[in-house]
Design an enzyme around this catalytic site. Structure first.
Site, PDB file in Angstrom:
ATOM      1  CB  THR A   1      -0.903   0.035   1.240  1.00 46.98           C
ATOM      2  OG1 THR A   1      -0.078   0.145   2.415  1.00 46.98           O
ATOM      3  CG2 THR A   1      -1.745  -1.223   1.341  1.00 46.98           C
TER       4      THR A   1
ATOM      5  CD  GLU B   1      -5.437  -2.589   1.938  1.00 45.65           C
ATOM      6  OE1 GLU B   1      -4.795  -1.996   2.816  1.00 45.65           O
ATOM      7  OE2 GLU B   1      -5.901  -2.004   0.920  1.00 45.65           O
TER       8      GLU B   1
ATOM      9  CE  LYS C   1     -18.152  15.679  15.361  1.00 45.64           C
ATOM     10  NZ  LYS C   1     -17.840  14.693  16.428  1.00 45.64           N
TER      11      LYS C   1
ATOM     12  CD1 TRP D   1     -20.948  13.014  10.846  1.00 48.00           C
ATOM     13  CD2 TRP D   1     -18.791  13.536  10.595  1.00 48.00           C
ATOM     14  NE1 TRP D   1     -20.273  12.487  11.910  1.00 48.00           N
ATOM     15  CE2 TRP D   1     -18.936  12.779  11.786  1.00 48.00           C
ATOM     16  CE3 TRP D   1     -17.506  13.972  10.247  1.00 48.00           C
ATOM     17  CZ2 TRP D   1     -17.869  12.457  12.610  1.00 48.00           C
ATOM     18  CZ3 TRP D   1     -16.448  13.648  11.065  1.00 48.00           C
ATOM     19  CH2 TRP D   1     -16.630  12.902  12.233  1.00 48.00           C
TER      20      TRP D   1
END
Length: 548
Positions: free
Chosen positions: A187, A332, A440, A445
């Site tokens: 990654t 993944e 936030k 949100w």
């Protein structure tokens, strides 16, 4: 009672064997580092892959040994996909865009026995040679007359074509355990050391099956596939394997990924489908628009790695008649998880409605199960409204990281993606943010992705990124950074007004900063963490932002 079927392991080499038997004359075209065009057939690919498998054995590469590559998309890299994995070793594709410290860590962590490299990356290889902690052989992927001076590689430098010429092609692919490792990809995390994801032969072949399906990437022998997404990044989203499975022609772009070079290659080779990240396609679209060109053969493009702006979808489809397949995945996930193919009842919808659906990352391909959960782990409904953490599972989803198997990654058998998403009644998933990127503000949100998509609809905007900057009253407020299109002079006031009626008033950015470029990471994604560090106190709040 057991079934009475043959036991045939799912192996990477079987993809090549199938292609040789049924599509031996199919062409593979590569623009080389040298600048010329190389052509040969699938039969040539098979013969040279077997030669290289013999060469690897002579170098002491055994089953389970890791073999690294720092290479562009090309025929030699394709040969290694099969020579390494097919012989039982592990193909470790290395992202050359990573920092040298990360590269050195990855090579040591993987314990690569041999590293193959394109000449472009010779400076990186020379730097690595002085930092690796164990003896490593380096193979220059070039002809003998182009071999570099050994320098710091003295005594450990070999020539790819010399190896090919030295060994015969009468190699027999071994019958391996399908659960054995076939390839390794790390990654490109922005914090901490990269993590290795170790794919198996079984997971790779199953991923290839699913990704090629009509409602996934929809590939067949009638296609000419141009993987712009690098072969060093999650196996080019599986396209080299898919081409062998279905018998499609492959066109490799090498290092020339600018708009002009890609368009010329697409037209010359009559490419029908390509795949890449939005930043690459923006360069292609900019070139096509400025030169008055079009697409005579390309019928669809696969866009992933980052959210595809609606403006890009509109430009591809409405102006150039190239269908957009918006896809989502992760290292993944091998990487394909979802693809946004419309269902029959959606085809008759208005263009605006279809575009809104295509802004979503799409439906899960067969083999991938997904769900969204709240902060307490409770599963949320698929109503297109509920937003939660996205979890996935499936036969090509990682259960642990390489050499860190003891660390518990899964949550009750599900892999936590780190994405925040919602899923509608038709099963279309939409990423609303990365968990680390959501803003936030005043306890509520705000989706940075939604803000970016609206900004990119403006005709004067080339690209945009939204981050949360610390605010003395609201904790965080949206800050928009924008790259104007060439020659455009859109103002901050004009762009802020553009948001009216398109997002909630309290979602509107408090400020806009125009920049020449945006910082990109190793896979073409904007480095939001770097921008957050740079602009965290833009609104006057002194405390440093929480680590994300």
């Amino acid at each position: 009672m057991k079934g009475l079927m043959m036991e045939q392991p799912l192996l990477v080499a079987s993809l090549l064997t199938h292609a040789e038997r049924h599509h031996a004359d199919q062409e593979i075209v590569s623009r080389r580092v040298e600048g010329d065009i190389h052509r040969y057939s699938v039969a040539d690919l098979g013969a040279r892959s077997r030669r290289m498998a013999n060469a690897l054995a002579s170098l002491g590469v055994g089953r389970g040994s890791r073999v690294g590559t720092l290479a562009w998309n090309g025929y030699r890299h394709m040969e290694l996909y099969f020579a390494v994995s097919g012989s039982g070793a592990v193909l470790h594709t290395i992202n050359p865009r990573l920092h040298i410290d990360q590269l050195a860590y990855i090579v040591d962590h993987a314990e690569d026995r041999v590293i193959f490299f394109d000449l472009t990356f010779l400076p990186i290889i020379e730097a690595l040679a002085t930092r690796v902690t164990r003896p490593t052989l380096f193979v220059a992927m070039c002809d003998p007359d182009r071999m570099p001076v050994a320098g710091p590689l003295e005594g450990s430098l070999l020539c790819y074509e010399d190896l090919i010429e030295t060994y015969p092609d009468d190699y027999v692919w071994p019958r391996l355990d399908e659960e054995s490792a076939s390839s390794l990809c790390y990654t490109s995390g922005t914090t901490g050391n990269p993590k290795g994801v170790l794919y198996s032969h079984r997971s790779t072949v199953l991923h290839t099956y699913a990704a090629a399906l009509p409602d996934a990437l929809n590939c067949s022998a009638r296609d000419v596939i141009l993987p712009v997404v690098p072969m060093f990044h999650v196996n080019a989203w599986g396209l080299p394997y898919i081409a062998c499975m279905v018998g499609a022609k492959l066109v490799f772009p090498g290092p020339a990924l600018d708009g002009k070079s890609l368009h010329e290659l697409i037209e010359a080779e009559q490419v029908t489908v390509s795949a890449g990240v939005p930043t690459v396609w923006q360069g292609l679209l900019t070139y096509v628009a400025s030169s008055g060109c079009s697409f005579s053969s390309m019928r669809r493009t696969i866009i992933g790695g980052a959210p595809c702006p609606t403006a890009m979808t509109v430009q591809f489809q409405d102006l150039y008649k190239v269908d957009v397949l918006h896809a989502w995945g992760m290292t993944e996930l091998s990487p394909v998880g979802t693809v946004c193919n419309l269902k029959p009842h959606q085809l008759a919808m208005s263009p605006e409605t279809r575009h809104a659906i295509q802004a979503k990352q799409g439906r899960a391909v067969f083999g991938i199960d997904m769900k969204i959960v709240d902060a307490n782990g409770k599963e949320l409904p698929w109503d297109g409204e509920a937003v939660g953490d996205l979890l996935v599972r499936g036969p090509w989803v990682a259960r642990a990281y390489f050499r860190d198997e003891a660390h518990q990654v899964l949550q009750d058998g599900w892999f936590p993606t780190g994405d925040v998403a919602k899923i509608d009644q038709d099963g279309f998933m939409q990423i609303t943010d990365r968990s680390k990127d959501v803003i936030k503000s005043g306890g509520e949100w705000i989706s940075s992705i939604d803000i970016e998509n609206v900004a990119c609809l403006h005709p004067g905007v080339s690209s945009a990124v939204c981050i949360g900057a610390r605010h003395p009253k609201w904790d965080e407020r949206p800050l928009l950074l924008v790259v104007r299109k060439s020659g455009n002079t859109v103002s901050k006031e004009e762009l802020l007004a553009f948001f009216d009626g398109r997002v909630a008033k309290w979602w509107k950015p408090d400020d806009i900063i125009f920049v020449e470029t945006l910082p990109l990471g190793a896979t073409g994604k904007v480095l939001k963490n770097r921008l957050r560090e740079q602009f965290h106190s833009h609104y006057g709040a002194d405390p440093a932002p929480a680590s994300r």
